[in-house]
Design an enzyme around this catalytic site. Structure first.
Site, PDB file in Angstrom:
ATOM      1  N   LYS A 178       8.333  -4.395  -0.328  1.00 52.41           N
ATOM      2  CA  LYS A 178       7.274  -4.262   0.682  1.00 52.41           C
ATOM      3  C   LYS A 178       7.232  -5.475   1.601  1.00 52.41           C
ATOM      4  CE  LYS A 178       3.877  -3.115   3.161  1.00 52.41           C
ATOM      5  NZ  LYS A 178       2.477  -3.235   2.797  1.00 52.41           N
ATOM      6  N   LYS A 247      -1.254 -12.774   6.870  1.00 56.32           N
ATOM      7  CA  LYS A 247      -1.157 -13.020   5.429  1.00 56.32           C
ATOM      8  C   LYS A 247       0.142 -12.453   4.873  1.00 56.32           C
ATOM      9  CE  LYS A 247      -2.538 -10.091   2.704  1.00 56.32           C
ATOM     10  NZ  LYS A 247      -1.946  -8.935   1.939  1.00 56.32           N
TER      11      LYS A 247
END
Length: 319
Positions: A178, A247
């Site tokens: 991911k 992030k």
């Protein structure tokens, strides 16, 4: 309806992603026990038969499978192993699936803390944005034991596209895949913004330029599909905050650093995203860095406007 077919799902994190995921689980017939920092985020689910639990521990105690969908690795760590966390409530041999975008170290620490309890822990982060979560068409990248993946496939299929639910390896592989997808997608966004802005400023019609790029070896899924939310609608995807995109990019750069791989390009993309966050704010959309180049160009890149900037005029302005 057997427990094996429809286990009770404990779901923690009912934000823009978790909200859609839980609605699809509920529609598929899975009993739900839910928790979120905002009690009202669960109102619709409770109206549909879900139960509220006051803590992560209470969710785990009342569930066959616990799923977390949380903003950051810190939140995952606190919810899993902190006071009142999943480890306090989950039964020995229980199952925890973290679907957050996180890092392997967090789940590794939980496994170490629960050593000897026989817990089944999987990492299964997703792609597809809030639209995919709402439609039940997420891509899911699962790291963990093959037997656990097979056992939980009906749960995953309630939230994701069956053709794009992938077992990508052992523990931590889902997180890594991911993060690499995010890293490449964000790089596509920046490079696409640069190329379109430069071409339009050089006097090429936006549609002609994009069509030429799509017909070339430089085509990408982002250029052909994802960027249309901006070019057609001016939508920078505020459903996923720019602060969270930053992030995610930071996590991918940190992973590269942890495994000893230099990632100069990704480091630069990370800085461009952080500049966009400083310019437009934490809650701006994840595609807002595209606007940095529109601001430099002096116009919005929209196909409906047949955007063409006269090159000589732009050179005169620059002078």
């Amino acid at each position: 309806m057997s427990i094996q077919d429809h286990p009770t799902i404990g779901f923690i994190g009912l934000g823009s992603m978790g909200g859609g995921m839980t609605r699809n689980l509920q529609a598929a017939g899975f009993p739900l026990v839910v928790n979120d920092v905002r009690r009202d985020a669960a109102d619709g689910l409770i109206a549909g038969g879900a139960r509220w639990a006051d803590s992560a521990a209470a969710v785990a105690a009342a569930s066959d499978v616990v799923i977390t969908m949380l903003p950051t690795p810190r939140h995952v760590s606190e919810v899993a192993a902190g006071p009142g966390g999943i480890l306090e409530g989950i039964r020995d041999g229980g199952t925890w699936v973290d679907m957050s975008t996180s890092v392997p170290e967090v789940a590794d620490a939980v496994r170490a803390a629960a050593s000897g309890r026989g817990l089944h822990i999987l990492d299964a982060p997703v792609s597809g944005m809030s639209v995919g979560a709402a439609r039940g068409m997420l891509q899911i990248f699962i790291g963990g034991d093959a037997d656990d993946v097979a056992r939980l496939r009906p749960v995953f299929e309630a939230m994701g596209d069956p053709e794009r639910i992938l077992h990508v390896g052992g523990h931590g592989a889902g997180y890594a895949v991911k993060l690499m997808i995010n890293q490449l997608w964000f790089s596509h966004l920046v490079s696409t913004a640069e190329v379109l802005a430069v071409g339009v400023k050089a006097g090429v019609d936006l549609k002609v330029l994009r069509d030429a790029l799509i017909a070339s070896p430089a085509n990408s899924n982002f250029l052909e599909h994802d960027v249309l939310s901006i070019l057609d609608e001016g939508d920078y995807d505020e459903g996923f905050a720019l602060a969270l995109a930053c992030k995610d990019l930071g996590l991918s750069v940190d992973l590269a650093r942890a495994v000893g791989m230099p990632v100069e390009l990704s480091g630069l993309v990370d800085q461009i995203f952080r500049r966009a966050k400083a310019t437009y704010g934490d809650r701006a959309g994840e595609m807002q860095p595209f606007q940095l180049y529109e601001d430099l160009l002096g116009t919005r890149l929209r196909l409906a406007d047949a955007v063409t900037v006269d090159a000589d005029q732009q050179k005169g302005k620059a002078a």
